[in-house]
Structures are given as C-alpha cells and as structure tokens.
Design a protein around this motif. Structure first.
Motif, PDB file in Angstrom:
ATOM      1  N   VAL A 120       1.118  -1.251   0.050  1.00 24.52           N
ATOM      2  CA  VAL A 120      -0.516   0.133   0.429  1.00 24.52           C
ATOM      3  C   VAL A 120       0.590   1.012   0.312  1.00 24.52           C
ATOM      4  N   LEU A 121       0.466   2.245  -0.976  1.00 29.31           N
ATOM      5  CA  LEU A 121       1.652   3.386  -0.975  1.00 29.31           C
ATOM      6  C   LEU A 121       0.799   4.607  -0.727  1.00 29.31           C
ATOM      7  N   VAL A 122       1.005   5.651  -0.142  1.00 30.58           N
ATOM      8  CA  VAL A 122      -0.064   6.101   0.815  1.00 30.58           C
ATOM      9  C   VAL A 122       0.674   7.560   0.285  1.00 30.58           C
ATOM     10  N   ASN A 123       0.135   9.174  -0.230  1.00 30.21           N
ATOM     11  CA  ASN A 123       0.927  10.154  -0.003  1.00 30.21           C
ATOM     12  C   ASN A 123       1.465  10.163   1.174  1.00 30.21           C
ATOM     13  N   SER A 124       0.635  10.610   2.097  1.00 29.76           N
ATOM     14  CA  SER A 124       1.147  10.634   3.617  1.00 29.76           C
ATOM     15  C   SER A 124       0.301  10.241   4.719  1.00 29.76           C
ATOM     16  N   LEU A 125       0.756   9.898   5.621  1.00 26.90           N
ATOM     17  CA  LEU A 125       0.009   9.562   7.137  1.00 26.90           C
ATOM     18  C   LEU A 125      -1.194  10.380   8.363  1.00 26.90           C
ATOM     19  N   ASP A 126      -0.687  11.738   7.362  1.00 29.10           N
ATOM     20  CA  ASP A 126      -0.932  13.451   7.924  1.00 29.10           C
ATOM     21  C   ASP A 126      -0.754  13.431   9.086  1.00 29.10           C
ATOM     22  N   GLY A 127       0.309  13.121   9.803  1.00 31.30           N
ATOM     23  CA  GLY A 127       0.563  12.909  11.093  1.00 31.30           C
ATOM     24  C   GLY A 127       0.823  11.429  11.452  1.00 31.30           C
ATOM     25  N   ALA A 128       0.502  11.034  11.417  1.00 31.23           N
ATOM     26  CA  ALA A 128      -0.124   9.756  12.379  1.00 31.23           C
ATOM     27  C   ALA A 128       1.390   8.384  12.191  1.00 31.23           C
ATOM     28  N   ASP A 129       1.200   7.734  13.070  1.00 30.32           N
ATOM     29  CA  ASP A 129       2.631   6.617  13.540  1.00 30.32           C
ATOM     30  C   ASP A 129       2.343   5.929  12.035  1.00 30.32           C
ATOM     31  N   VAL A 130       3.855   5.335  12.267  1.00 31.71           N
ATOM     32  CA  VAL A 130       4.304   5.159  10.679  1.00 31.71           C
ATOM     33  C   VAL A 130       3.192   3.389  11.211  1.00 31.71           C
ATOM     34  N   ALA A 131       3.793   3.261  12.437  1.00 31.12           N
ATOM     35  CA  ALA A 131       3.258   1.559  12.638  1.00 31.12           C
ATOM     36  C   ALA A 131       1.976   1.305  13.491  1.00 31.12           C
ATOM     37  N   ASP A 132       1.459   2.454  14.092  1.00 29.19           N
ATOM     38  CA  ASP A 132       0.365   2.391  14.421  1.00 29.19           C
ATOM     39  C   ASP A 132      -0.636   1.725  13.180  1.00 29.19           C
ATOM     40  N   TYR A 133      -0.688   3.048  12.174  1.00 29.09           N
ATOM     41  CA  TYR A 133      -1.691   3.469  10.596  1.00 29.09           C
ATOM     42  C   TYR A 133      -0.977   1.614  10.032  1.00 29.09           C
ATOM     43  N   ALA A 134      -0.399   1.094  10.220  1.00 23.81           N
ATOM     44  CA  ALA A 134       0.536   0.239   9.111  1.00 23.81           C
ATOM     45  C   ALA A 134      -0.210  -1.291  10.200  1.00 23.81           C
ATOM     46  N   VAL A 135      -1.107  -1.560  11.384  1.00 24.25           N
ATOM     47  CA  VAL A 135      -1.412  -2.152  12.347  1.00 24.25           C
ATOM     48  C   VAL A 135      -2.839  -2.301  11.643  1.00 24.25           C
ATOM     49  N   LYS A 136      -3.365  -0.608  11.695  1.00 21.47           N
ATOM     50  CA  LYS A 136      -4.744  -0.605  11.642  1.00 21.47           C
ATOM     51  C   LYS A 136      -5.414  -0.631  10.167  1.00 21.47           C
ATOM     52  N   LEU A 137      -4.067  -0.914   9.296  1.00 21.96           N
ATOM     53  CA  LEU A 137      -5.164  -1.009   7.951  1.00 21.96           C
ATOM     54  C   LEU A 137      -4.224  -2.443   7.852  1.00 21.96           C
ATOM     55  N   ALA A 138      -4.049  -3.346   7.709  1.00 16.95           N
ATOM     56  CA  ALA A 138      -3.407  -4.015   7.861  1.00 16.95           C
ATOM     57  C   ALA A 138      -4.852  -5.136   8.338  1.00 16.95           C
ATOM     58  N   LEU A 139      -5.646  -4.520  10.077  1.00 16.32           N
ATOM     59  CA  LEU A 139      -6.067  -4.777  10.494  1.00 16.32           C
ATOM     60  C   LEU A 139      -7.394  -5.401   9.406  1.00 16.32           C
ATOM     61  N   LYS A 140      -7.769  -3.372   8.901  1.00 20.30           N
ATOM     62  CA  LYS A 140      -9.289  -3.443   8.294  1.00 20.30           C
ATOM     63  C   LYS A 140      -8.976  -4.118   7.108  1.00 20.30           C
ATOM     64  N   TRP A 141      -8.020  -4.269   6.479  1.00 23.32           N
ATOM     65  CA  TRP A 141      -8.061  -4.976   5.105  1.00 23.32           C
ATOM     66  C   TRP A 141      -7.862  -6.764   5.298  1.00 23.32           C
ATOM     67  N   GLY A 142      -7.636  -6.667   6.493  1.00 23.69           N
ATOM     68  CA  GLY A 142      -7.602  -8.050   6.640  1.00 23.69           C
ATOM     69  C   GLY A 142      -6.522  -9.160   5.651  1.00 23.69           C
ATOM     70  N   ILE A 143      -5.210  -7.632   5.994  1.00 19.99           N
ATOM     71  CA  ILE A 143      -4.048  -8.933   5.246  1.00 19.99           C
ATOM     72  C   ILE A 143      -3.726 -10.222   5.588  1.00 19.99           C
ATOM     73  N   GLY A 144      -3.439 -11.509   4.753  1.00 17.92           N
ATOM     74  CA  GLY A 144      -3.092 -12.281   5.678  1.00 17.92           C
ATOM     75  C   GLY A 144      -3.813 -13.225   6.746  1.00 17.92           C
ATOM     76  N   SER A 145      -5.297 -12.442   6.533  1.00 15.76           N
ATOM     77  CA  SER A 145      -6.207 -13.118   7.984  1.00 15.76           C
ATOM     78  C   SER A 145      -6.415 -14.760   7.731  1.00 15.76           C
ATOM     79  N   LYS A 146      -6.269 -15.394   6.829  1.00 16.12           N
ATOM     80  CA  LYS A 146      -6.381 -16.438   7.250  1.00 16.12           C
ATOM     81  C   LYS A 146      -5.507 -17.781   7.917  1.00 16.12           C
ATOM     82  N   LYS A 147      -4.612 -17.279   7.875  1.00  9.02           N
ATOM     83  CA  LYS A 147      -3.400 -18.452   8.600  1.00  9.02           C
ATOM     84  C   LYS A 147      -2.635 -16.630   9.687  1.00  9.02           C
ATOM     85  N   ASP A 148      -3.052 -15.814   9.572  1.00 10.79           N
ATOM     86  CA  ASP A 148      -2.497 -14.602  10.581  1.00 10.79           C
ATOM     87  C   ASP A 148      -0.916 -14.490   9.572  1.00 10.79           C
TER      88      ASP A 148
END
Length: 195
Positions: A95-123
């Motif tokens: 996922v390539l975004v222009n900006s995180l708008d001040g958000a922490d990159v690690a926090d944003y990545a975790v939220k994005l992965a959870l929301k999109w269900g990336i690797g959700s079958k076997k984590d």
C-alpha cells in the motif's frame, strides 16, 4: 500510548496542584476536571481523524494510492504477489499512500492490515506500507510469519529499498522488497543479504 502518557501527566499535575485546596475551592476542581476532559476529547479525536482507506473492491495486493507506479509496474507486482500467495499461502500486500497526515507509521500499518484483513486466513500476511511524501516505510508482519521475518529482517529489507525510493525508483525497490520477503519467509535469510 504517548497521548495517554500526557493525559496522565496532566492528571498528576492537577492532583499535585489542587491537593491542598480541594476542599477550599470547588470551582477550581471543576475547571481542572473540565480542562482534563477537553484534553482527553481533543487527543481522542486526533487518533480518530487518522483516515484508513477502505479496502479495494475487488481486492488487490498492490494499491498505489500515491500514483507513483505506472499501470504496467503495478500489474507486474500484482501478478508476482498472486503467484507467491498461490504457491505458499503467505500474503504480501503493498500500500502506497501520499501521506500519513501525522499518524505514526507503525500504528497506521497495524490498523490498515487489520481493516483490510491482510493475511487473515492464517495470520500469515505482510504489509509493505510506504508514505511517499512523508518518506516513511514500514513492513508489518503477521504473527504467523514473525518467527522468520523478524523486526531485524524487516529493518534490513527497508534499508535495502530506501536507496531506490530516494531515487524515486519505487517499482525497483518494491520488487526487491517482495523478493527479499519471500526469501526470508522461506528461511533463506542469513544475516545481511548478499548479492
């Protein structure tokens, strides 16, 4: 965590400053409590203002929301990642975004992965998140792959692709990152990568 910490410091300051005059001036207690409530509400809204994009429909493994890849590059990476997932069941998403708008990159990545269900079958998913204008890259790894793709390995991979990103060669950097992640997931990582 940082917001909670600052709220706790403010609460401690309130208690230390007002401890002697609690019974003498109830309005000062009210004002201090109101101040704490306002700070808490303001910090809560900043965490909610972080807009995680909706998952693409139909689902895609390569999502260039920053428009830095051409169609051919995006499709080449997509096909590579589909083949990899089909042969291993491990899912790598970019996922390539222009900006995180001040958000922490690690926090944003975790939220994005959870929301999109990336690797959700076997984590067993891996998210490569890059905020182009912010110049931030994060490799977020699901629990199913953490034994092989450790934080150290992720950091080394990010170090390998940064020179490509600095030269705006995003496709080359992402192609390399996905190859290195596949090697690491297969247990072929031996310290520093040798070329």
């Amino acid at each position: 965590v940082a917001r909670s910490y600052f709220l706790w410091i403010d609460l401690e300051s309130f208690l230390r400053a007002g401890a002697c005059s609690i019974s003498k001036n109830p309005m000062s207690i009210f004002r201090a409590a109101l101040r704490i409530a306002i700070i808490w509400v303001a910090t809560s809204f900043t965490s909610f203002s972080q807009q995680i994009p909706e998952a693409p429909n139909p689902p895609r493994l390569v999502n260039d929301l920053a428009n830095v890849l051409d169609d051919g590059q995006e499709e080449a990476l997509e096909q590579k990642l589909i083949r990899y997932e089909d042969s291993t069941s491990n899912q790598v998403a970019i996922v390539l975004v222009n900006s995180l708008d001040g958000a922490d990159v690690a926090d944003y990545a975790v939220k994005l992965a959870l929301k999109w269900g990336i690797g959700s079958k076997k984590d067993n998913g891996v998210l490569i998140l890059a905020a182009i204008a912010d110049r931030k890259i994060r490799v977020e790894v699901g629990y199913g792959l953490e034994a092989r793709i450790t934080d150290l390995v992720s950091s080394q991979i990010i170090g390998e692709i940064k020179p490509y990103f600095r030269q705006e060669q995003y496709y080359e950097g992402l192609d390399l990152a996905t190859s290195l992640l596949a090697k690491a997931a297969a247990g072929e990582h031996q310290g520093e990568y040798q070329y």
